[in-house]
Design an enzyme around this catalytic site. Structure first.
Site, PDB file in Angstrom:
ATOM      1  CE  LYS A   9      43.755  44.101  31.159  1.00  0.00           C
ATOM      2  NZ  LYS A   9      42.356  43.726  31.531  1.00  0.00           N
ATOM      3  CG  PHE A  57      32.737  45.341  29.733  1.00  0.00           C
ATOM      4  CD1 PHE A  57      33.947  45.224  29.061  1.00  0.00           C
ATOM      5  CD2 PHE A  57      31.936  44.210  29.845  1.00  0.00           C
ATOM      6  CE1 PHE A  57      34.353  44.017  28.503  1.00  0.00           C
ATOM      7  CE2 PHE A  57      32.330  42.992  29.290  1.00  0.00           C
ATOM      8  CZ  PHE A  57      33.537  42.901  28.613  1.00  0.00           C
ATOM      9  NE  ARG A  85      42.522  33.480  30.816  1.00  0.00           N
ATOM     10  CZ  ARG A  85      41.666  34.462  30.506  1.00  0.00           C
ATOM     11  NH1 ARG A  85      42.037  35.438  29.670  1.00  0.00           N
ATOM     12  NH2 ARG A  85      40.467  34.501  31.023  1.00  0.00           N
ATOM     13  CB  THR A  91      37.575  38.469  34.530  1.00  0.00           C
ATOM     14  OG1 THR A  91      37.845  37.482  33.526  1.00  0.00           O
ATOM     15  CG2 THR A  91      37.469  39.840  33.899  1.00  0.00           C
ATOM     16  NE  ARG A 102      42.955  39.735  35.404  1.00  0.00           N
ATOM     17  CZ  ARG A 102      42.428  39.185  34.309  1.00  0.00           C
ATOM     18  NH1 ARG A 102      41.860  37.994  34.365  1.00  0.00           N
ATOM     19  NH2 ARG A 102      42.467  39.839  33.163  1.00  0.00           N
ATOM     20  CG  ASN A 112      41.299  42.879  35.041  1.00  0.00           C
ATOM     21  OD1 ASN A 112      42.012  43.559  34.296  1.00  0.00           O
ATOM     22  ND2 ASN A 112      40.406  42.021  34.590  1.00  0.00           N
ATOM     23  CG  HIS A 115      45.206  40.757  27.930  1.00  0.00           C
ATOM     24  ND1 HIS A 115      43.868  40.554  27.648  1.00  0.00           N
ATOM     25  CD2 HIS A 115      45.891  40.096  26.951  1.00  0.00           C
ATOM     26  CE1 HIS A 115      43.765  39.821  26.546  1.00  0.00           C
ATOM     27  NE2 HIS A 115      44.974  39.533  26.100  1.00  0.00           N
TER      28      HIS A 115
END
Ligand code: UDP
Ligand code: MG
Length: 138
Positions: A9, A57, A85, A91, A102, A112, A115
């Site tokens: 991100k 959000f 994951r 998250t 993260r 964070n 993705h």
């Protein structure tokens, strides 16, 4: 063999974390079979996060995801959806397992760093959202 969509991100790219994140993926024996750098516009980001359109959000998430370039990747390995994951962590970086991306690099529940698709169906939708078949190698 399974595939999933991974994104570094805008905070990950601007904080110089591309190399570190790719190293963690490769160290797990996960293959990168597609990769590109993009700067999303609002339309493209909203379509990607369509399932979250009614969440409180959402607008802030779209601001964040369009704030700078991202790196999108298709990862391939057995059970890669769950494995990626796990490498990412929860998250919210405060809840993420120690040692995860993260936990170590995330700023907050929104910013964070990464993705990952959360199911086989979302992986298919998300991979096709960013890549043509001819842009993936095998
Ligand atoms: N997000 C947020 N606030 C929240 C939950 C999520 O800003 O309370 C953002 C965060 O960047 C997250 C993304 O929205 O990664 C998608 O949320 P999701 O629940 O799908 O989390 P993920 O699958 O990324 O762990
Ligand atoms: Mg999700």
């Amino acid at each position: 063999m399974e595939r999933t969509l991974a994104i570094i991100k805008p905070d990950g790219v601007s904080n110089g974390l591309i190399g570190e994140i790719i190293k963690r993926i490769e160290n797990e024996g996960i293959k990168i079979v597609g990769m590109k750098m993009l700067h999303l516009d609002r339309f493209k980001a909203e379509g990607f996060y369509y399932v979250h359109r009614s969440k409180p959000f959402f607008n802030s998430l779209i601001d964040y995801m369009t704030s700078g370039p991202i790196v999108v990747m298709v990862l391939q390995a057995p059970d890669v959806i769950n494995r990626w994951r796990k490498l990412m962590g929860a998250t919210d970086p405060k809840q993420a397992e120690p040692g995860t991306i993260r936990a170590e690099m995330g700023l907050n529940i929104e910013r964070n760093v990464v993705h990952g698709s959360d199911s086989k169906d979302s992986a298919m939708y998300e991979i096709n959202y960013f890549f043509k078949g001819t842009e993936l190698v095998d």
